[in-house]
Design a protein around this motif. Sequence first.
Motif, PDB file in Angstrom:
ATOM      1  N   MET A 191       0.842  -1.191   0.000  1.00 26.03           N
ATOM      2  CA  MET A 191       0.000   0.000   0.000  1.00 26.03           C
ATOM      3  C   MET A 191       0.879   1.243   0.000  1.00 26.03           C
ATOM      4  O   MET A 191       2.049   1.197   0.357  1.00 26.03           O
ATOM      5  CB  MET A 191      -0.928   0.001   1.229  1.00 26.03           C
ATOM      6  N   GLY A 192       0.290   2.377  -0.395  1.00 23.37           N
ATOM      7  CA  GLY A 192       0.960   3.659  -0.294  1.00 23.37           C
ATOM      8  C   GLY A 192       2.222   3.766  -1.118  1.00 23.37           C
ATOM      9  O   GLY A 192       2.349   3.145  -2.183  1.00 23.37           O
ATOM     10  N   PRO A 193       3.213   4.548  -0.643  1.00 20.21           N
ATOM     11  CA  PRO A 193       4.447   4.769  -1.401  1.00 20.21           C
ATOM     12  C   PRO A 193       5.174   3.486  -1.781  1.00 20.21           C
ATOM     13  O   PRO A 193       5.750   3.402  -2.871  1.00 20.21           O
ATOM     14  CB  PRO A 193       5.286   5.630  -0.448  1.00 20.21           C
ATOM     15  N   ASP A 194       5.159   2.470  -0.908  1.00 23.91           N
ATOM     16  CA  ASP A 194       5.829   1.204  -1.233  1.00 23.91           C
ATOM     17  C   ASP A 194       5.186   0.548  -2.453  1.00 23.91           C
ATOM     18  O   ASP A 194       5.877  -0.011  -3.310  1.00 23.91           O
ATOM     19  CB  ASP A 194       5.759   0.243  -0.046  1.00 23.91           C
ATOM     20  N   ARG A 195       3.879   0.602  -2.524  1.00 22.30           N
ATOM     21  CA  ARG A 195       3.168   0.008  -3.657  1.00 22.30           C
ATOM     22  C   ARG A 195       3.522   0.732  -4.961  1.00 22.30           C
ATOM     23  O   ARG A 195       3.839   0.099  -5.968  1.00 22.30           O
ATOM     24  CB  ARG A 195       1.662   0.080  -3.400  1.00 22.30           C
ATOM     25  N   TYR A 196       3.474   2.050  -4.915  1.00 18.41           N
ATOM     26  CA  TYR A 196       3.753   2.819  -6.134  1.00 18.41           C
ATOM     27  C   TYR A 196       5.208   2.641  -6.572  1.00 18.41           C
ATOM     28  O   TYR A 196       5.496   2.548  -7.773  1.00 18.41           O
ATOM     29  CB  TYR A 196       3.434   4.291  -5.912  1.00 18.41           C
ATOM     30  N   ARG A 197       6.129   2.605  -5.607  1.00 20.66           N
ATOM     31  CA  ARG A 197       7.544   2.405  -5.942  1.00 20.66           C
ATOM     32  C   ARG A 197       7.759   1.057  -6.608  1.00 20.66           C
ATOM     33  O   ARG A 197       8.482   0.947  -7.600  1.00 20.66           O
ATOM     34  CB  ARG A 197       8.415   2.513  -4.697  1.00 20.66           C
ATOM     35  N   ALA A 198       7.140   0.027  -6.079  1.00 21.51           N
ATOM     36  CA  ALA A 198       7.293  -1.311  -6.658  1.00 21.51           C
ATOM     37  C   ALA A 198       6.731  -1.362  -8.077  1.00 21.51           C
ATOM     38  O   ALA A 198       7.332  -1.971  -8.972  1.00 21.51           O
ATOM     39  CB  ALA A 198       6.614  -2.352  -5.767  1.00 21.51           C
ATOM     40  N   ILE A 199       5.600  -0.716  -8.303  1.00 23.27           N
ATOM     41  CA  ILE A 199       5.007  -0.689  -9.643  1.00 23.27           C
ATOM     42  C   ILE A 199       5.918   0.062 -10.609  1.00 23.27           C
ATOM     43  O   ILE A 199       6.180  -0.398 -11.738  1.00 23.27           O
ATOM     44  CB  ILE A 199       3.606  -0.044  -9.593  1.00 23.27           C
ATOM     45  N   ILE A 200       6.406   1.224 -10.190  1.00 26.88           N
ATOM     46  CA  ILE A 200       7.295   2.015 -11.040  1.00 26.88           C
ATOM     47  C   ILE A 200       8.556   1.246 -11.381  1.00 26.88           C
ATOM     48  O   ILE A 200       9.027   1.265 -12.528  1.00 26.88           O
ATOM     49  CB  ILE A 200       7.629   3.358 -10.358  1.00 26.88           C
ATOM     50  N   ASN A 201       9.132   0.554 -10.412  1.00 23.89           N
ATOM     51  CA  ASN A 201      10.354  -0.217 -10.666  1.00 23.89           C
ATOM     52  C   ASN A 201      10.124  -1.289 -11.728  1.00 23.89           C
ATOM     53  O   ASN A 201      10.994  -1.535 -12.574  1.00 23.89           O
ATOM     54  CB  ASN A 201      10.862  -0.848  -9.375  1.00 23.89           C
ATOM     55  N   ILE A 202       8.979  -1.929 -11.681  1.00 27.62           N
ATOM     56  CA  ILE A 202       8.684  -2.969 -12.672  1.00 27.62           C
ATOM     57  C   ILE A 202       8.542  -2.366 -14.062  1.00 27.62           C
ATOM     58  O   ILE A 202       9.156  -2.831 -15.029  1.00 27.62           O
ATOM     59  CB  ILE A 202       7.406  -3.736 -12.273  1.00 27.62           C
ATOM     60  N   PHE A 203       7.766  -1.322 -14.176  1.00 32.76           N
ATOM     61  CA  PHE A 203       7.503  -0.748 -15.496  1.00 32.76           C
ATOM     62  C   PHE A 203       8.707  -0.030 -16.093  1.00 32.76           C
ATOM     63  O   PHE A 203       8.822   0.061 -17.322  1.00 32.76           O
ATOM     64  CB  PHE A 203       6.337   0.240 -15.417  1.00 32.76           C
ATOM     65  N   THR A 204       9.608   0.494 -15.250  1.00 34.64           N
ATOM     66  CA  THR A 204      10.647   1.373 -15.786  1.00 34.64           C
ATOM     67  C   THR A 204      12.075   0.947 -15.508  1.00 34.64           C
ATOM     68  O   THR A 204      13.005   1.538 -16.073  1.00 34.64           O
ATOM     69  CB  THR A 204      10.472   2.814 -15.255  1.00 34.64           C
ATOM     70  N   ARG A 205      12.309  -0.092 -14.678  1.00 32.74           N
ATOM     71  CA  ARG A 205      13.688  -0.446 -14.329  1.00 32.74           C
ATOM     72  C   ARG A 205      14.019  -1.931 -14.509  1.00 32.74           C
ATOM     73  O   ARG A 205      15.181  -2.312 -14.458  1.00 32.74           O
ATOM     74  CB  ARG A 205      13.977  -0.055 -12.871  1.00 32.74           C
ATOM     75  N   MET A 206      13.053  -2.754 -14.718  1.00 34.00           N
ATOM     76  CA  MET A 206      13.265  -4.198 -14.706  1.00 34.00           C
ATOM     77  C   MET A 206      13.922  -4.708 -15.989  1.00 34.00           C
ATOM     78  O   MET A 206      13.593  -4.287 -17.094  1.00 34.00           O
ATOM     79  CB  MET A 206      11.937  -4.923 -14.482  1.00 34.00           C
ATOM     80  N   ARG A 207      14.869  -5.624 -15.802  1.00 35.50           N
ATOM     81  CA  ARG A 207      15.414  -6.432 -16.894  1.00 35.50           C
ATOM     82  C   ARG A 207      15.278  -7.908 -16.510  1.00 35.50           C
ATOM     83  O   ARG A 207      14.699  -8.693 -17.239  1.00 35.50           O
ATOM     84  CB  ARG A 207      16.882  -6.089 -17.153  1.00 35.50           C
ATOM     85  N   TYR A 208      15.831  -8.245 -15.372  1.00 37.09           N
ATOM     86  CA  TYR A 208      15.797  -9.614 -14.866  1.00 37.09           C
ATOM     87  C   TYR A 208      14.963  -9.662 -13.592  1.00 37.09           C
ATOM     88  O   TYR A 208      14.885  -8.681 -12.838  1.00 37.09           O
ATOM     89  CB  TYR A 208      17.198 -10.100 -14.516  1.00 37.09           C
ATOM     90  N   CYS A 209      14.357 -10.830 -13.345  1.00 35.78           N
ATOM     91  CA  CYS A 209      13.666 -11.020 -12.080  1.00 35.78           C
ATOM     92  C   CYS A 209      13.576 -12.507 -11.767  1.00 35.78           C
ATOM     93  O   CYS A 209      13.846 -13.365 -12.610  1.00 35.78           O
ATOM     94  CB  CYS A 209      12.275 -10.384 -12.088  1.00 35.78           C
ATOM     95  N   THR A 210      13.209 -12.795 -10.540  1.00 36.22           N
ATOM     96  CA  THR A 210      13.002 -14.178 -10.108  1.00 36.22           C
ATOM     97  C   THR A 210      11.585 -14.601 -10.472  1.00 36.22           C
ATOM     98  O   THR A 210      10.730 -13.764 -10.777  1.00 36.22           O
ATOM     99  CB  THR A 210      13.174 -14.296  -8.588  1.00 36.22           C
ATOM    100  N   PRO A 211      11.287 -15.909 -10.438  1.00 41.13           N
ATOM    101  CA  PRO A 211       9.903 -16.342 -10.685  1.00 41.13           C
ATOM    102  C   PRO A 211       8.907 -15.712  -9.727  1.00 41.13           C
ATOM    103  O   PRO A 211       7.730 -15.571 -10.062  1.00 41.13           O
ATOM    104  CB  PRO A 211       9.981 -17.858 -10.509  1.00 41.13           C
ATOM    105  N   GLY A 212       9.381 -15.315  -8.533  1.00 40.72           N
ATOM    106  CA  GLY A 212       8.493 -14.654  -7.580  1.00 40.72           C
ATOM    107  C   GLY A 212       8.336 -13.167  -7.829  1.00 40.72           C
ATOM    108  O   GLY A 212       7.574 -12.505  -7.126  1.00 40.72           O
TER     109      GLY A 212
END
Length: 281
Positions: free
Chosen positions: A169-190
């Motif tokens: 929720m809140g800032p943590d939620r928005y930060r996590a969403i932004i990181n996925i859409f704008t910073r991700m290359r690799y990730c774990t299955p989770g």
Amino acid sequence: MATYAIGDVQGCYDALQRLLEKIRFDPAVDRLWFCGDLVNRGGQSLETLRLVYSLAIHSTIVLGNHDLSLLAISTRREADQRKVNPDLQRVLFADDSEVLVSWLRQQKLFHVDRTLNFAMVHAGLAPKWTIALAEARAREVEEKLRGEGFNKLVKNMYGDKPAWSPKLMGPDRYRAIINIFTRMRYCTPGGRIGFEDKGRPGTQRPGVYPWFEVPGHAEREMPVVFGHWSTLGLFMGLGVYAIDTGAVWGGKLTALELGPELRLHQVPGRNPPDNAPRGDD
């Protein structure tokens, strides 16, 4: 009529002009999609923003990490703004800066065209996100970007944690969403992002995968066009089209013509200074 998806411009205005000339872009009938990172490092970010702004009714833009960084810097004190690189300072202190920043705030994090049957994002999608789920997550952040929550959002968007969870929720939620859409290359299955891994597939640490081939990922209802990953370069397969071909690093600027028959168009990028440091964030 044609739709062209264009990779990361990063302030390479001259290259963008060459590309538009090569594809014979006709604003009367054609459309442009920009995969994010319009600004930074190329030395012509102001000219690039002005050009794309002038083509706004013919264009669709998704925001990249550099675009969001510019928006965050725009909210800071003038003394702090003067500490950033000259390319971004030219935008921040231009006569039309307020107009350009306000327009940039209205852009998307994720775009879906069900007529063309293509989606576009700057970096990637979480393993468990369908196209529909990604749309919903993007709308959450876009609402904050465009509204009264803008300053709080960009002030709190920096950081590698937490990993995405629907319970955030809140800032943590928005930060996590932004990181996925704008910073991700690799990730774990989770869904935990491997921020340290930035090279081509095969160079990453064990346990992380390119986001588009994570084992057990949700079925994506349509192909996804993305940028951000210049070390991956041009990649077309597995239901994705990666089109950041390193224009700002001396590579090429790419346009992918979308439709039943895909066509690739490329022009040389900029000639970077000999001492220019290489960075891929």
